[in-house]
Design an enzyme around this catalytic site. Sequence first.
Site, PDB file in Angstrom:
ATOM      1  N   HIS A 200     -54.036 -38.595  -1.349  1.00  0.00           N
ATOM      2  CA  HIS A 200     -55.309 -39.067  -1.707  1.00  0.00           C
ATOM      3  C   HIS A 200     -56.047 -38.381  -2.922  1.00  0.00           C
ATOM      4  O   HIS A 200     -55.885 -37.253  -3.177  1.00  0.00           O
ATOM      5  CB  HIS A 200     -56.313 -38.724  -0.418  1.00  0.00           C
ATOM      6  CG  HIS A 200     -56.427 -37.129  -0.173  1.00  0.00           C
ATOM      7  ND1 HIS A 200     -57.525 -36.652  -0.605  1.00  0.00           N
ATOM      8  CD2 HIS A 200     -55.639 -36.465   0.492  1.00  0.00           C
ATOM      9  CE1 HIS A 200     -57.241 -35.320  -0.119  1.00  0.00           C
ATOM     10  NE2 HIS A 200     -56.287 -35.311   0.627  1.00  0.00           N
ATOM     11  N   ASP A 217     -55.896 -29.850  -2.690  1.00  0.00           N
ATOM     12  CA  ASP A 217     -56.153 -30.883  -1.460  1.00  0.00           C
ATOM     13  C   ASP A 217     -56.965 -31.951  -2.392  1.00  0.00           C
ATOM     14  O   ASP A 217     -58.050 -31.968  -2.217  1.00  0.00           O
ATOM     15  CB  ASP A 217     -56.772 -30.421  -0.347  1.00  0.00           C
ATOM     16  CG  ASP A 217     -57.090 -31.159   0.642  1.00  0.00           C
ATOM     17  OD1 ASP A 217     -56.172 -32.290   0.648  1.00  0.00           O
ATOM     18  OD2 ASP A 217     -57.731 -30.833   1.552  1.00  0.00           O
ATOM     19  N   GLU A 251     -59.792 -40.262   1.665  1.00  0.00           N
ATOM     20  CA  GLU A 251     -59.226 -39.612   3.129  1.00  0.00           C
ATOM     21  C   GLU A 251     -59.959 -38.764   3.782  1.00  0.00           C
ATOM     22  O   GLU A 251     -59.785 -38.610   5.110  1.00  0.00           O
ATOM     23  CB  GLU A 251     -57.933 -39.021   2.214  1.00  0.00           C
ATOM     24  CG  GLU A 251     -56.883 -38.650   3.262  1.00  0.00           C
ATOM     25  CD  GLU A 251     -57.008 -36.872   3.658  1.00  0.00           C
ATOM     26  OE1 GLU A 251     -56.479 -36.542   4.514  1.00  0.00           O
ATOM     27  OE2 GLU A 251     -58.140 -36.385   3.247  1.00  0.00           O
ATOM     28  N   GLU A 252     -60.650 -37.934   3.149  1.00  0.00           N
ATOM     29  CA  GLU A 252     -61.358 -36.951   3.522  1.00  0.00           C
ATOM     30  C   GLU A 252     -62.394 -37.356   4.712  1.00  0.00           C
ATOM     31  O   GLU A 252     -62.821 -36.417   5.572  1.00  0.00           O
ATOM     32  CB  GLU A 252     -62.135 -36.143   2.727  1.00  0.00           C
ATOM     33  CG  GLU A 252     -61.058 -35.535   1.591  1.00  0.00           C
ATOM     34  CD  GLU A 252     -60.059 -34.242   1.980  1.00  0.00           C
ATOM     35  OE1 GLU A 252     -60.352 -34.179   3.408  1.00  0.00           O
ATOM     36  OE2 GLU A 252     -59.529 -33.551   1.602  1.00  0.00           O
ATOM     37  N   ASP A 279     -49.417 -34.942   0.329  1.00  0.00           N
ATOM     38  CA  ASP A 279     -50.855 -34.214   0.454  1.00  0.00           C
ATOM     39  C   ASP A 279     -50.847 -32.816   0.567  1.00  0.00           C
ATOM     40  O   ASP A 279     -50.519 -32.188   1.539  1.00  0.00           O
ATOM     41  CB  ASP A 279     -51.397 -34.925   1.594  1.00  0.00           C
ATOM     42  CG  ASP A 279     -53.066 -34.489   1.820  1.00  0.00           C
ATOM     43  OD1 ASP A 279     -53.529 -33.537   1.097  1.00  0.00           O
ATOM     44  OD2 ASP A 279     -53.752 -34.994   2.769  1.00  0.00           O
ATOM     45  N   HIS A 360     -61.049 -27.487   0.875  1.00  0.00           N
ATOM     46  CA  HIS A 360     -62.313 -27.687   1.463  1.00  0.00           C
ATOM     47  C   HIS A 360     -63.282 -26.724   1.067  1.00  0.00           C
ATOM     48  O   HIS A 360     -64.468 -26.650   1.736  1.00  0.00           O
ATOM     49  CB  HIS A 360     -62.280 -28.176   2.930  1.00  0.00           C
ATOM     50  CG  HIS A 360     -61.420 -29.305   3.398  1.00  0.00           C
ATOM     51  ND1 HIS A 360     -61.135 -29.470   4.720  1.00  0.00           N
ATOM     52  CD2 HIS A 360     -60.676 -30.319   2.536  1.00  0.00           C
ATOM     53  CE1 HIS A 360     -60.343 -30.647   4.688  1.00  0.00           C
ATOM     54  NE2 HIS A 360     -60.061 -30.890   3.397  1.00  0.00           N
TER      55      HIS A 360
END
Length: 480
Positions: A200, A217, A251-252, A279, A360
């Site tokens: 992603h 990520d 994706e998130e 990923d 994140h």
Amino acid sequence: MKFITTLMLFTVVMVQAQTENRFYATMALQDAKELQQDIPNEIEILKEFRNEAAVYMTNHASHLLHDRVLVHGPGYIRKTSASDAISSISYIPTNTSSRLVAFNITEDVIVNETLPLINTQNIEDHILELEAYGNRYHANPEGSQSANDLKTKWEAMAASYGRTDVSVRLFNHTGTNMPSVIMTIEGAEIPEEFVVVGGHLDSTSNQGNNNAPGADDDASGIATITEATRALFEVGFVPKRTIEVMAYAAEEIGLVGSAEIAAQYDNNNVNVIAVGQFDMTLYNGSANDVGFITDFTSGEITAFMMSLIDHYNNGGAHPITYGVSQCNYGCSDHASWTSRGYLSAFPFEANFGQHNGQIHSPNDTFSLTGTAEHSAKFAKLCAEFLIEASKSEGSLGVSTIEANNIQVQVNNGALSYDLSASASSFKTLSVYDIQGKLAMQTNITNTKGVVNIQKMQTGVYVVTFETTNGQSVSKKVVVQ
């Protein structure tokens, strides 16, 4: 009256805001029930089917779910409507038979030419390039800009190697304004069969999406599949099957991009024979280099990737070690393909829980590692996978033909086998764990049979069939 009118308008606005704040999704039934018990006003279970639930929930509920069960991936798959969510959990793919292909390893020459061409600096540069957007959140302008720029980058890369068999397109979505990016390398002999690798492109931060660099990520995954593809171009590899390299949007927030792509491919009967998900590849947090995710993945494709490592990376100049792990419901885009009946594998940067703890957040930057050496190992695995999976079957050695004639499947605590296509006569079936310890053994009396393996723990096993003349054929399986 004016006060009452104002109050009524305020109430209407609040109700509309709450409605707009909710969305439909599918998730693990246990997670849905726990959320419903704790925050009953923020999640509604629309339907239960087996161990899944179709739900209607708030964004706050989704964040709570993420904090509870995962530190990677959303933990749910976003859907466009109630009917979409309900139909998804009871959907049974009807056209999977054509996707079953016997995988084997034969391309030593081209693979061994390719592996030394994987350039760690190229991966580092690409990660930093994506990190420099500051954020790639799907709803921010930078998210869409990164997709358009990646399309240009991939087009330029293909053109620099004179690849007229390559095209790059944007895949526009209904669930997000951010497009996905798809690079297609047309197969020279069987273009109607597809091999897909992807990761992603979007990023997110739990501290607000104005600072979501997303280096690991998943800038690392995008850089990994890009470098693997570039190395194939440099060595002049022409696939027999069509290869597609995908950078998924959104994706998130619930696998939006990959879910729409996989649904369209399924609805159009596109024959994708294997999918690899990349990923997070940057952070080396475990003793093993790769943690193969065993939930929502295919045991066949996972075992194939493990066999690639056994064959090409068991020491020497390109060593890679591996184990198995789990990441729970909807943790990455492989789940979108699996839910549509496609076979996928997900090699992850570490055992789940030992991976990068800064994702994140604003701290998910390349400086955390300062090197892309770990990602380079994944790029090598990706290149091996693309080469071996996209070839035509060609002529196989005797042992390989024998292995391909033996069918083994693991499902719901049972190991089933079919030896009827083999010319050999077999006498015993043995199962060994990843350390080589004998887990069970039984005599073979029929060409087809089922063995109870409910007491076996989750993990990787080798199933060995011994013939009456003392020879043996082995298959690697994953017990989930």
